[in-house]
Write a protein that holds these residues in place. Sequence first.
Motif, PDB file in Angstrom:
ATOM      1  N   GLY A   3      -3.232  31.959  73.077  1.00 19.93           N
ATOM      2  CA  GLY A   3      -4.211  33.003  72.817  1.00 19.93           C
ATOM      3  C   GLY A   3      -4.073  34.133  73.822  1.00 19.93           C
ATOM      4  O   GLY A   3      -2.981  34.641  74.061  1.00 19.93           O
ATOM      5  N   VAL A   4      -5.200  34.518  74.444  1.00 16.74           N
ATOM      6  CA  VAL A   4      -5.219  35.581  75.442  1.00 16.74           C
ATOM      7  C   VAL A   4      -5.382  34.932  76.814  1.00 16.74           C
ATOM      8  O   VAL A   4      -6.345  34.206  77.037  1.00 16.74           O
ATOM      9  CB  VAL A   4      -6.372  36.576  75.185  1.00 16.74           C
ATOM     10  CG1 VAL A   4      -6.375  37.648  76.269  1.00 16.74           C
ATOM     11  CG2 VAL A   4      -6.244  37.193  73.808  1.00 16.74           C
ATOM     12  N   THR A   5      -4.433  35.201  77.714  1.00 20.32           N
ATOM     13  CA  THR A   5      -4.441  34.608  79.044  1.00 20.32           C
ATOM     14  C   THR A   5      -4.641  35.680  80.093  1.00 20.32           C
ATOM     15  O   THR A   5      -3.904  36.674  80.123  1.00 20.32           O
ATOM     16  CB  THR A   5      -3.113  33.871  79.311  1.00 20.32           C
ATOM     17  OG1 THR A   5      -2.918  32.871  78.309  1.00 20.32           O
ATOM     18  CG2 THR A   5      -3.142  33.205  80.673  1.00 20.32           C
ATOM     19  N   GLN A   6      -5.639  35.481  80.943  1.00 16.29           N
ATOM     20  CA  GLN A   6      -5.914  36.424  82.021  1.00 16.29           C
ATOM     21  C   GLN A   6      -5.688  35.751  83.376  1.00 16.29           C
ATOM     22  O   GLN A   6      -6.089  34.606  83.580  1.00 16.29           O
ATOM     23  CB  GLN A   6      -7.364  36.911  81.968  1.00 16.29           C
ATOM     24  CG  GLN A   6      -7.685  37.784  80.773  1.00 16.29           C
ATOM     25  CD  GLN A   6      -9.092  38.328  80.850  1.00 16.29           C
ATOM     26  OE1 GLN A   6      -9.891  38.133  79.935  1.00 16.29           O
ATOM     27  NE2 GLN A   6      -9.401  39.025  81.934  1.00 16.29           N
ATOM     28  N   THR A   7      -5.063  36.489  84.284  1.00 15.41           N
ATOM     29  CA  THR A   7      -4.914  36.025  85.662  1.00 15.41           C
ATOM     30  C   THR A   7      -5.127  37.179  86.626  1.00 15.41           C
ATOM     31  O   THR A   7      -4.820  38.346  86.290  1.00 15.41           O
ATOM     32  CB  THR A   7      -3.502  35.439  85.901  1.00 15.41           C
ATOM     33  OG1 THR A   7      -2.520  36.422  85.558  1.00 15.41           O
ATOM     34  CG2 THR A   7      -3.283  34.179  85.100  1.00 15.41           C
ATOM     35  N   PRO A   8      -5.703  36.923  87.816  1.00 14.98           N
ATOM     36  CA  PRO A   8      -6.268  35.641  88.238  1.00 14.98           C
ATOM     37  C   PRO A   8      -7.637  35.423  87.610  1.00 14.98           C
ATOM     38  O   PRO A   8      -8.174  36.306  86.958  1.00 14.98           O
ATOM     39  CB  PRO A   8      -6.384  35.829  89.755  1.00 14.98           C
ATOM     40  CG  PRO A   8      -6.680  37.295  89.916  1.00 14.98           C
ATOM     41  CD  PRO A   8      -5.870  37.980  88.841  1.00 14.98           C
ATOM     42  N   LYS A   9      -8.225  34.266  87.812  1.00 15.61           N
ATOM     43  CA  LYS A   9      -9.588  33.996  87.332  1.00 15.61           C
ATOM     44  C   LYS A   9     -10.626  34.554  88.297  1.00 15.61           C
ATOM     45  O   LYS A   9     -11.719  34.940  87.890  1.00 15.61           O
ATOM     46  CB  LYS A   9      -9.800  32.486  87.161  1.00 15.61           C
ATOM     47  CG  LYS A   9      -8.955  31.875  86.059  1.00 15.61           C
ATOM     48  CD  LYS A   9      -9.364  30.454  85.775  1.00 15.61           C
ATOM     49  CE  LYS A   9      -8.446  29.803  84.749  1.00 15.61           C
ATOM     50  NZ  LYS A   9      -8.375  30.564  83.496  1.00 15.61           N
ATOM     51  N   PHE A  10     -10.327  34.555  89.569  1.00 21.53           N
ATOM     52  CA  PHE A  10     -11.233  35.070  90.598  1.00 21.53           C
ATOM     53  C   PHE A  10     -10.428  35.898  91.587  1.00 21.53           C
ATOM     54  O   PHE A  10      -9.269  35.591  91.856  1.00 21.53           O
ATOM     55  CB  PHE A  10     -11.930  33.931  91.362  1.00 21.53           C
ATOM     56  CG  PHE A  10     -12.709  32.995  90.507  1.00 21.53           C
ATOM     57  CD1 PHE A  10     -12.138  31.833  90.017  1.00 21.53           C
ATOM     58  CD2 PHE A  10     -14.035  33.271  90.184  1.00 21.53           C
ATOM     59  CE1 PHE A  10     -12.860  30.961  89.222  1.00 21.53           C
ATOM     60  CE2 PHE A  10     -14.766  32.404  89.392  1.00 21.53           C
ATOM     61  CZ  PHE A  10     -14.180  31.242  88.909  1.00 21.53           C
ATOM     62  N   GLN A  11     -11.060  36.938  92.138  1.00 24.43           N
ATOM     63  CA  GLN A  11     -10.399  37.749  93.151  1.00 24.43           C
ATOM     64  C   GLN A  11     -11.445  38.454  93.996  1.00 24.43           C
ATOM     65  O   GLN A  11     -12.440  38.946  93.463  1.00 24.43           O
ATOM     66  CB  GLN A  11      -9.475  38.791  92.502  1.00 24.43           C
ATOM     67  CG  GLN A  11      -8.667  39.607  93.485  1.00 24.43           C
ATOM     68  CD  GLN A  11      -7.579  38.794  94.154  1.00 24.43           C
ATOM     69  OE1 GLN A  11      -6.828  38.055  93.520  1.00 24.43           O
ATOM     70  NE2 GLN A  11      -7.479  38.934  95.472  1.00 24.43           N
ATOM     71  N   VAL A  12     -11.216  38.465  95.311  1.00 24.54           N
ATOM     72  CA  VAL A  12     -12.052  39.218  96.232  1.00 24.54           C
ATOM     73  C   VAL A  12     -11.166  40.264  96.896  1.00 24.54           C
ATOM     74  O   VAL A  12     -10.098  39.947  97.417  1.00 24.54           O
ATOM     75  CB  VAL A  12     -12.698  38.316  97.303  1.00 24.54           C
ATOM     76  CG1 VAL A  12     -13.534  39.154  98.265  1.00 24.54           C
ATOM     77  CG2 VAL A  12     -13.562  37.248  96.649  1.00 24.54           C
ATOM     78  N   LEU A  13     -11.629  41.504  96.877  1.00 24.83           N
ATOM     79  CA  LEU A  13     -10.883  42.598  97.467  1.00 24.83           C
ATOM     80  C   LEU A  13     -11.740  43.336  98.475  1.00 24.83           C
ATOM     81  O   LEU A  13     -12.969  43.290  98.411  1.00 24.83           O
ATOM     82  CB  LEU A  13     -10.458  43.616  96.399  1.00 24.83           C
ATOM     83  CG  LEU A  13      -9.421  43.223  95.360  1.00 24.83           C
ATOM     84  CD1 LEU A  13      -9.219  44.375  94.382  1.00 24.83           C
ATOM     85  CD2 LEU A  13      -8.108  42.842  96.010  1.00 24.83           C
TER      86      LEU A  13
END
Lengths: 114, 111
Positions: A3-13
């Motif tokens: 299907g649709v894959t997103q990365t990353p799941k979490f990120q702090v900037l």
Amino acid sequence: NAGVTQTPKFQVLKTGQSMTLQCAQDMNHEYMSWYRQDPGMGLRLIHYSVGAGITDQGEVPNGYNVSRSTTEDFPLRLLSAAPSQTSVYFCASRLDPYGNQPQHFGDGTRLSIL
Amino acid sequence: KNQVEQSPQSLIILEGKNCTLQCNYTVSPFSNLRWYKQDTGRGPVSLTIMTFSENTKSNGRYTATLDADTKQSSLHITASQLSDSASYICVVSPNNNDMRFGAGTRLTVKP
């Protein structure tokens, strides 16, 4: 079928940093789009693409860039992160840009800007 | 003001009961209206899509209705299950490249 894959799941900037949110779909969909979801508000369209090599702005495009070099991939770039960009970002795809088919969403990237 | 208003904001029902969620919109012109289910921490999943000429569409225990004259839609859930606990989002499109999202109704089904 992923299907649709997103990365990353979490990120702090940190404020001012740049980063790229990845989105890939394996359904050969022509239409892809990016949304942000903020508490108490509906999803808002950032950018969309009706096919490889074609992109356009949505409702809230400022501070974001996209490109569509292949049918499968539609990355979203934050140029210089700001606290106002703290949000959950969803990528979506649809078979036909001009039809009434269902839109498929990824599970989101949760982004915090400090 | 949001062009897609959903009510109630949140709702708690007992397992096995029915419920109806409302969506009022001012979006014009009108191309289609979609209902999505969004589980916590997941992306929205399509439930129904209705065009102007359709006034009802079912997907299992979910039935959506559309009154394009009054610009109202409802989503009826029959015999609720614990797994129905989620946010339900109404989306109205004036054209195929534009989707206006409601803020959603948060449904909790309790045993």
